[in-house]
Design a protein around this motif. Structure first.
Motif, PDB file in Angstrom:
ATOM      1  N   VAL A 148       0.845  -1.191   0.000  1.00 14.54           N
ATOM      2  CA  VAL A 148       0.000   0.000   0.000  1.00 14.54           C
ATOM      3  C   VAL A 148       0.882   1.244   0.000  1.00 14.54           C
ATOM      4  N   GLU A 149       1.908   1.238   0.842  1.00 14.16           N
ATOM      5  CA  GLU A 149       2.768   2.416   0.980  1.00 14.16           C
ATOM      6  C   GLU A 149       3.530   2.735  -0.300  1.00 14.16           C
ATOM      7  N   VAL A 150       3.917   1.708  -1.052  1.00 12.43           N
ATOM      8  CA  VAL A 150       4.673   1.963  -2.288  1.00 12.43           C
ATOM      9  C   VAL A 150       3.749   2.055  -3.509  1.00 12.43           C
ATOM     10  N   ASN A 151       2.436   2.096  -3.242  1.00 10.95           N
ATOM     11  CA  ASN A 151       1.434   2.343  -4.282  1.00 10.95           C
ATOM     12  C   ASN A 151       1.274   1.193  -5.263  1.00 10.95           C
ATOM     13  N   ASN A 152       1.608  -0.022  -4.846  1.00  8.19           N
ATOM     14  CA  ASN A 152       1.309  -1.192  -5.662  1.00  8.19           C
ATOM     15  C   ASN A 152      -0.140  -1.627  -5.470  1.00  8.19           C
ATOM     16  N   ILE A 153      -0.628  -1.521  -4.239  1.00 11.45           N
ATOM     17  CA  ILE A 153      -2.035  -1.809  -3.937  1.00 11.45           C
ATOM     18  C   ILE A 153      -2.773  -0.480  -3.917  1.00 11.45           C
ATOM     19  N   ARG A 154      -3.777  -0.355  -4.764  1.00  8.50           N
ATOM     20  CA  ARG A 154      -4.464   0.923  -4.923  1.00  8.50           C
ATOM     21  C   ARG A 154      -5.988   0.735  -4.841  1.00  8.50           C
ATOM     22  N   GLY A 155      -6.655   1.801  -4.468  1.00 15.26           N
ATOM     23  CA  GLY A 155      -8.108   1.844  -4.561  1.00 15.26           C
ATOM     24  C   GLY A 155      -8.852   0.874  -3.673  1.00 15.26           C
ATOM     25  N   PHE A 156      -8.261   0.401  -2.591  1.00 17.32           N
ATOM     26  CA  PHE A 156      -8.974  -0.534  -1.728  1.00 17.32           C
ATOM     27  C   PHE A 156     -10.018   0.206  -0.888  1.00 17.32           C
ATOM     28  N   ASP A 157     -11.150  -0.449  -0.655  1.00 15.61           N
ATOM     29  CA  ASP A 157     -12.230   0.133   0.149  1.00 15.61           C
ATOM     30  C   ASP A 157     -12.036  -0.144   1.635  1.00 15.61           C
ATOM     31  N   VAL A 158     -11.529  -1.328   1.939  1.00 15.69           N
ATOM     32  CA  VAL A 158     -11.311  -1.710   3.338  1.00 15.69           C
ATOM     33  C   VAL A 158     -10.000  -2.479   3.458  1.00 15.69           C
ATOM     34  N   VAL A 159      -9.439  -2.452   4.627  1.00 16.47           N
ATOM     35  CA  VAL A 159      -8.285  -3.286   4.945  1.00 16.47           C
ATOM     36  C   VAL A 159      -8.763  -4.738   4.990  1.00 16.47           C
ATOM     37  N   PRO A 160      -8.004  -5.686   4.436  1.00 17.75           N
ATOM     38  CA  PRO A 160      -8.423  -7.089   4.531  1.00 17.75           C
ATOM     39  C   PRO A 160      -8.732  -7.481   5.979  1.00 17.75           C
TER      40      PRO A 160
ATOM     41  N   ILE B 253      -6.359   9.033  13.755  1.00 19.56           N
ATOM     42  CA  ILE B 253      -6.300   7.757  14.473  1.00 19.56           C
ATOM     43  C   ILE B 253      -7.367   7.671  15.574  1.00 19.56           C
ATOM     44  N   PRO B 254      -7.653   8.764  16.344  1.00 17.71           N
ATOM     45  CA  PRO B 254      -8.728   8.660  17.343  1.00 17.71           C
ATOM     46  C   PRO B 254     -10.072   8.258  16.728  1.00 17.71           C
ATOM     47  N   TYR B 255     -10.347   8.733  15.517  1.00 17.04           N
ATOM     48  CA  TYR B 255     -11.582   8.339  14.835  1.00 17.04           C
ATOM     49  C   TYR B 255     -11.531   6.866  14.452  1.00 17.04           C
ATOM     50  N   PHE B 256     -10.430   6.440  13.853  1.00 15.32           N
ATOM     51  CA  PHE B 256     -10.353   5.063  13.369  1.00 15.32           C
ATOM     52  C   PHE B 256     -10.237   4.045  14.496  1.00 15.32           C
ATOM     53  N   LYS B 257      -9.858   4.483  15.678  1.00 14.31           N
ATOM     54  CA  LYS B 257      -9.886   3.583  16.830  1.00 14.31           C
ATOM     55  C   LYS B 257     -11.304   3.078  17.076  1.00 14.31           C
ATOM     56  N   LYS B 258     -12.279   3.923  16.761  1.00 17.72           N
ATOM     57  CA  LYS B 258     -13.679   3.557  16.970  1.00 17.72           C
ATOM     58  C   LYS B 258     -14.329   3.002  15.707  1.00 17.72           C
ATOM     59  N   HIS B 259     -13.575   2.984  14.612  1.00 24.09           N
ATOM     60  CA  HIS B 259     -14.153   2.544  13.337  1.00 24.09           C
ATOM     61  C   HIS B 259     -13.242   1.564  12.614  1.00 24.09           C
ATOM     62  N   GLY B 260     -12.639   0.690  13.379  1.00 19.80           N
ATOM     63  CA  GLY B 260     -12.030  -0.500  12.807  1.00 19.80           C
ATOM     64  C   GLY B 260     -10.708  -0.363  12.093  1.00 19.80           C
ATOM     65  N   PHE B 261     -10.031   0.765  12.204  1.00 26.53           N
ATOM     66  CA  PHE B 261      -8.710   0.936  11.586  1.00 26.53           C
ATOM     67  C   PHE B 261      -8.695   0.509  10.121  1.00 26.53           C
ATOM     68  N   GLY B 262      -9.727   0.922   9.404  1.00 28.17           N
ATOM     69  CA  GLY B 262      -9.805   0.609   7.983  1.00 28.17           C
ATOM     70  C   GLY B 262     -10.543  -0.665   7.673  1.00 28.17           C
ATOM     71  N   GLY B 263     -10.942  -1.398   8.701  1.00 25.41           N
ATOM     72  CA  GLY B 263     -11.686  -2.630   8.482  1.00 25.41           C
ATOM     73  C   GLY B 263     -13.135  -2.390   8.110  1.00 25.41           C
ATOM     74  N   GLU B 264     -13.614  -1.150   8.345  1.00 24.62           N
ATOM     75  CA  GLU B 264     -14.955  -0.744   7.926  1.00 24.62           C
ATOM     76  C   GLU B 264     -14.825   0.192   6.730  1.00 24.62           C
ATOM     77  N   LYS B 265     -15.776   0.112   5.811  1.00 24.31           N
ATOM     78  CA  LYS B 265     -15.763   1.024   4.678  1.00 24.31           C
ATOM     79  C   LYS B 265     -15.908   2.455   5.187  1.00 24.31           C
ATOM     80  N   LEU B 266     -15.108   3.353   4.652  1.00 24.64           N
ATOM     81  CA  LEU B 266     -15.083   4.732   5.123  1.00 24.64           C
ATOM     82  C   LEU B 266     -16.461   5.372   4.983  1.00 24.64           C
ATOM     83  N   ASN B 267     -16.957   5.900   6.098  1.00 27.80           N
ATOM     84  CA  ASN B 267     -18.258   6.553   6.129  1.00 27.80           C
ATOM     85  C   ASN B 267     -18.034   8.052   6.236  1.00 27.80           C
ATOM     86  N   ALA B 268     -18.269   8.770   5.134  1.00 27.98           N
ATOM     87  CA  ALA B 268     -17.972  10.199   5.091  1.00 27.98           C
ATOM     88  C   ALA B 268     -18.801  10.982   6.103  1.00 27.98           C
TER      89      ALA B 268
END
Length: 258
Positions: free
Chosen positions: A51-63, A122-137
């Motif tokens: 992800v950091e080197v931009n090989n994995i792109r456009g993911f909606d959630v962390v596996p 990070i305080p927000y994502f602590k309550k929202h799964g650290f990317g395990g949930e689809k981002l809710n705008a």
């Protein structure tokens, strides 16, 4: 001959069982000598690096199997050390012969992203799964309106160093224009001040890809006569497209991709 065939079939079945246990995506709780756990850790770290080197792109959630790994990394001293190391390169660049001959005409510019570059989500994502949930705008923007995002301390110091060197600082964020007031309040409250302009997404930018929106924002700066010496951000969309700045510096963030 029959015994030989039977022996070969036995060996083959054992190989299949062992191979199954070696699968890094095997979610069974069974863990033979740590093989599955170690393999999963390596898989998730490999996913994060790509992800950091931009090989994995456009993911909606962390596996799903890697959410815990990302949580541990983003709240670890390693995340802080990786961020600080990236910013050390900025300081080296600023002190090198490659940068920066300021003209003294007020047109030497530096660009920062905002979220997870100046302010931490990070305080927000602590309550929202650290990317395990689809981002809710909607929920994210509700959190942003409270203006409680902490500063990334390693960036705060560098922000003022760059400003004190005579650069005009532009903040180009994918936040919407409706968040201007809480965003400004948040930035000032945690120690940021003295930027030249905070660029946010207006109604005309709502359906534009982030990369295109940020590219067009840079175009406007160039058209106004600014020289962009560098960009610091946590997303590749902050750097991609034309015009290309002299240098880009990416901070780690594998919780989301925009």
């Amino acid at each position: 001959m029959g015994k030989l065939i039977g022996f070969l079939l036995l060996i083959s079945s054992l190989f299949i069982v062992v191979a199954a246990d070696w699968s890094i995506l095997n979610r069974r709780k069974k863990n033979i000598d740590g093989v599955v756990g170690d393999g999963l850790k390596k898989y998730c770290e490999s996913w994060r690096i790509n992800v950091e080197v931009n090989n994995i792109r456009g993911f909606d959630v962390v596996p799903k199997e890697c959410v815990e790994h990302i949580r541990k990394y983003m709240t670890s001293s390693q995340y802080k050390a990786d961020s600080e190391r990236a910013l050390e390169e900025v300081t080296l660049y600023l002190s090198s012969s490659c940068c920066c001959t300021l003209e003294g005409d007020g047109k030497d510019a530096w660009i920062f992203d905002v979220d997870d570059t100046l302010l931490s989500t990070i305080p927000y994502f602590k309550k929202h799964g650290f990317g395990g949930e689809k981002l809710n705008a909607t929920t994210l923007e509700t959190w942003m309106k409270d203006s409680k995002a902490p500063a990334l301390e390693h960036t705060l110091k560098l922000f003022h160093d760059i400003k004190d060197r005579g650069f005009k600082i532009f903040l180009i964020s994918s936040r919407r224009e409706t968040l201007r007031s809480p965003s400004v309040d948040n930035l000032i409250k945690v120690g940021y001040h003295g930027w030249t302009n905070l660029v946010l997404r207006g109604l005309e930018d709502e359906f534009m890809e982030v990369q295109k929106y940020k590219s067009e924002a840079r175009h406007r700066l160039i058209d106004e006569g600014y020289r962009i010496w560098g960009i610091i951000g946590d997303q590749w969309s902050s750097f991609e497209g034309l015009p290309i700045p002299k240098r880009t510096f990416k901070l780690p963030n594998s919780m989301y991709y925009i």
